[in-house]
Each structure stands twice: as structure tokens, then as C-alpha cells.
Scaffold this motif. Sequence first.
Motif, short mmCIF file in Angstrom:
data_model
loop_
_atom_site.label_atom_id
_atom_site.label_comp_id
_atom_site.label_asym_id
_atom_site.label_seq_id
_atom_site.Cartn_x
_atom_site.Cartn_y
_atom_site.Cartn_z
N PRO A 1 5.21 4.30 1.74
CA PRO A 1 4.42 3.16 2.23
C PRO A 1 3.34 3.59 3.22
CG PRO A 1 6.52 3.25 3.35
CD PRO A 1 6.59 4.29 2.27
N GLN A 2 2.21 2.93 3.14
CA GLN A 2 1.17 3.14 4.14
C GLN A 2 1.33 2.09 5.25
OE1 GLN A 2 -2.75 4.53 2.96
NE2 GLN A 2 -2.28 4.04 0.83
N LYS A 3 0.47 2.13 6.24
CA LYS A 3 0.55 1.22 7.39
C LYS A 3 0.54 -0.24 6.93
CE LYS A 3 -1.51 0.33 11.91
NZ LYS A 3 -2.62 0.66 12.84
N ASN A 4 1.39 -1.04 7.51
CA ASN A 4 1.57 -2.47 7.21
C ASN A 4 2.28 -2.73 5.88
OD1 ASN A 4 0.19 -3.17 9.58
ND2 ASN A 4 -1.80 -3.04 8.54
N GLY A 5 2.73 -1.66 5.21
CA GLY A 5 3.43 -1.86 3.94
C GLY A 5 4.91 -1.54 4.02
N GLU A 6 5.39 -1.22 5.25
CA GLU A 6 6.77 -0.76 5.40
C GLU A 6 7.82 -1.79 4.97
OE1 GLU A 6 4.17 1.23 8.54
OE2 GLU A 6 4.49 -0.81 7.78
N PRO B 1 0.84 -1.20 0.00
CA PRO B 1 0.00 0.00 0.00
C PRO B 1 0.87 1.24 0.00
CG PRO B 1 0.04 -0.97 2.19
CD PRO B 1 0.78 -1.92 1.29
N ILE B 2 0.55 2.19 -0.88
CA ILE B 2 1.40 3.38 -1.00
C ILE B 2 0.56 4.64 -1.19
CG2 ILE B 2 3.47 2.20 -1.89
CD1 ILE B 2 1.38 4.16 -4.33
N LYS B 3 1.21 5.75 -0.95
CA LYS B 3 0.66 7.05 -1.31
C LYS B 3 1.60 7.65 -2.36
CE LYS B 3 -1.54 8.27 3.08
NZ LYS B 3 -1.60 9.27 4.18
N MET B 4 1.03 8.36 -3.34
CA MET B 4 1.85 8.95 -4.39
C MET B 4 1.89 10.47 -4.23
SD MET B 4 1.29 8.84 -8.53
CE MET B 4 1.33 7.05 -8.60
N TYR B 5 3.10 11.01 -4.39
CA TYR B 5 3.31 12.44 -4.30
C TYR B 5 4.02 12.94 -5.56
CZ TYR B 5 2.57 11.57 0.70
OH TYR B 5 2.07 11.16 1.90
N SER B 6 3.69 14.12 -5.99
CA SER B 6 4.41 14.70 -7.13
C SER B 6 5.87 14.87 -6.76
CB SER B 6 3.80 16.06 -7.51
OG SER B 6 4.54 16.63 -8.57
N VAL C 1 9.08 2.05 -12.40
CA VAL C 1 9.29 2.22 -10.96
C VAL C 1 10.76 1.94 -10.64
CG1 VAL C 1 8.66 1.42 -8.65
CG2 VAL C 1 6.93 1.51 -10.47
N GLY C 2 11.39 2.89 -9.97
CA GLY C 2 12.80 2.75 -9.60
C GLY C 2 13.05 3.32 -8.23
N VAL C 3 14.33 3.59 -7.93
CA VAL C 3 14.72 4.11 -6.62
C VAL C 3 15.48 5.41 -6.80
CG1 VAL C 3 16.02 3.64 -4.50
CG2 VAL C 3 14.91 1.77 -5.72
N TYR C 4 15.15 6.40 -5.96
CA TYR C 4 15.87 7.67 -5.97
C TYR C 4 16.03 8.15 -4.53
CZ TYR C 4 17.04 12.57 -6.72
OH TYR C 4 17.66 13.80 -6.69
N LYS C 5 17.26 8.30 -4.08
CA LYS C 5 17.56 8.78 -2.73
C LYS C 5 16.76 8.04 -1.66
CE LYS C 5 19.31 13.37 -3.85
NZ LYS C 5 19.20 14.83 -3.61
N ASP C 6 16.84 6.74 -1.68
CA ASP C 6 16.23 5.87 -0.67
C ASP C 6 14.69 5.87 -0.71
OD1 ASP C 6 17.05 3.94 1.20
OD2 ASP C 6 16.34 5.20 2.84
N ALA C 7 14.10 6.30 -1.80
CA ALA C 7 12.64 6.26 -1.93
C ALA C 7 12.27 5.63 -3.26
CB ALA C 7 12.05 7.66 -1.83
#
Length: 259
Positions: free
Chosen positions: A113-118, A17-22, A150-156
Motif C-alpha cells: 500500500p502507498q500513503k492513505n491506502g493502508e 494505491p499500491i506499488k508492485m514488486y516482483s 489477486v490473492g493473499v500470501y503471508k499477510d501480503a
Amino acid sequence: MRSIWNGSISFGLVTIPIKMYSGSQDRQLDLDMLDKRDHARIRYKRVNEVTGKEVEWKDIVKGYKEDDSYIILEKEDFDQANMKKSKTIDIEEFIKEEDVADVLFKKPYFLEPQKNGEKSYNLLKNALKDTGKLGVATFVMRAKENLSLVGVYKDALVLHVIRFADEIRDPSELKIPDTKVSKKEVDMAKSLIEEYTEKFDFEKYKDVYNDQLLKIIKSKTAGKKVKVEKFESKATPAKDLMAQLKASLDKKKKKSKAS
């Protein structure tokens, strides 16, 4: 930051579960369309908000709001902010493809990540980072299906919206000449590219155009005339290619020695 999309991201049977931000922000100055006769703001239907009458395109100018009044910008003001950048795509250096961070794509979105998705979030993030791979995914946002990486940038985790194949126009319609170039000319160009190749550091690139445009606005506010540096772009004649390549190479080598 405010999330613009809530949902989940999955790979295999793992769902996160995730939240998306610009992941980007607009650097363009906030310019309003104005009626040049009285500087009243032009609404979406090109209507003067004071008179209520529709305004023709020929009477519309752009303005930057300064306190309670507008600084009117003419077409030449936008060109004069940086005459060269307004006319030339200037390659300043060459880099390796793998040096480009995925976040530099035009439409990046950060995922949280949302709760339980960490734990599963970190699992996917670490796996992508270790393999150097990107995940190809599809999702729907604002009533439109999107193709994404989907990739990784600065630990996110970062998601980049890309285009579907049928959204890309066919470049075969372009008039690309088949003018021949010699091996000697290509070798010289390759030497120039190698000489200008650097490890990519996008921190050193700044958006100077907006700063220069603001200087013009402030000069106009003070009633001063802006001194403009003339610039004219001319094509390099085919017969001068080798000479210009050699001169460019010599110039770069001298600059490298000096530094």
C-alpha cells in the motif's frame, strides 16, 4: 526491493494505491554465449567482441565466468548435471489443490500500500483471506494488458499474471490415444495416488540442478572428469501395468512402515 509498477487496485468503489514488486527471482545460472575458439563473449547479434566479426551458431558455446576466464559448458554437461531430471518429469507426491499457495504460480507480484491506502489494503486482504476467494483483474504494464488473479500470501496481497483465453493453444491438435484401461487398473492407480498423497510443503523442494551444474563447473575448473550416473528412461509395457502399479504400492507401504 524495487517497485516495477505503481498504480492502484480497486474493488467496488474502493480504490487502493499500491506499488508492485516482483515476487519471484530467477534461479538459473548466468551463462554467457561465447566463441568456442577464444572464449570471447557473443553479443546480441552474435558478433565476436574482440574481432568484430559475426560468429556462426556452430561456433557458439556457453560459458560460466570464473574470475577473468570462462569455464566452457558442453551440451552433455547440462544433461549430466542431473541425467534423470533432464529426461523425466518425476511425480514425487500428490497434494490437494487447495493446499497450493497462490504465490507458487509462475508469475507472482507482491503489492504494497502507498500513503492513505493502508486501511483499504488491509480491508481487501482480510476479506480475501476470510472468504478464500481470488479477485480477477486486468491492468496494463509495459504496453501490454494483463489478466490477473489477486490473492493473499503471508499477510501480503499478491497478484498473479495469467493468460487470456486466446493465448492458450487448443490441445485438440495433440494426438491423444483412446486406449482403454480397465476399472481394476484405474482403482490400483487411485490407491497408489492416495498412498503418495501428502500435505504440500514446498519448503522441502530445492533446486538441486543448479547446484549439480556448479559442481560440474568446479570439476572442469580443476581439470577433473565428472563421474556421471547413467540413466535410461523406458516406457512401461501395457501388459506390465498392473504388476508395476502393485510393486509401486508395496514399495511405498514398506517405506511408510519403516519411517
